[in-house]
Motif scaffolding. Structure first.
Motif: not given
Length: 166
Positions: A11-12, A127-135
């Motif tokens: 994901l970019v 987009a904003s981070f939910v955790n290190k692999h999810t936005v």
């Protein structure tokens, strides 16, 4: 966060030159790739399409306006070289600005087509981070979606800050 979740290899975050190059190259290598890009309007309401600062409000429009100025100068001196040009020379700023914007919009569209051709999924979302692999992503109309990826590249570039105490 409500909405469905979509999973990718990469994901970019950012649809400027760096983010687009990264996404297209990863896709060429067989990865499932997505690009998220959203421009928060400036205090003056400036916003733009896919391609980043250079394409939309920097390098490209500047060079087109510079070229327009050079053309005006060349026309002014053309009579010295045998060209008969009606005088006085007129310039229509509105027409020039419209031509520049139309060219920029064609580049925005071209970037979208290139992503589609390379099988890169494009999301015009914030987009904003939910955790290190999810936005978590939110569209302009408030629709929320989770996007997850094994790898996330942040290629957001930057924007000058406007003074708040003038």
């Amino acid at each position: 966060m409500e909405g469905q979740q979509q999973d990718f290899d990469l994901l970019v975050i950012g649809g400027g030159s760096g983010g687009l190059a990264c996404a297209k190259e990863a896709s060429q290598l067989g990865r499932k790739v997505a690009v998220v890009d959203y421009v928060e309007p400036s205090p003056r309401g400036t916003r733009w399409g896919l391609g980043g600062t250079c394409v939309n409000v920097g390098c490209i429009p500047k060079k087109l306006m510079h070229q327009a100025a050079l053309l005006g100068s060349m026309i002014k001196h053309a009579h010295h070289y045998g060209w008969e040009v009606a005088q006085p020379i007129q310039h229509d700023w509105k027409k020039m600005a419209e031509a520049v914007q139309n060219y920029v919009k064609s580049l925005n569209w071209g970037h979208r087509v290139q992503l589609q051709d390379k099988k890169v999924k494009y999301f015009n979302v914030k987009a904003s981070f939910v955790n290190k692999h999810t936005v978590g992503s939110v569209t302009k109309d408030g629709k929320e979606t989770l996007l997850s990826a094994d790898h996330i590249v942040i290629a957001t570039g930057g924007r000058p800050r406007y003074p708040t105490h003038i």
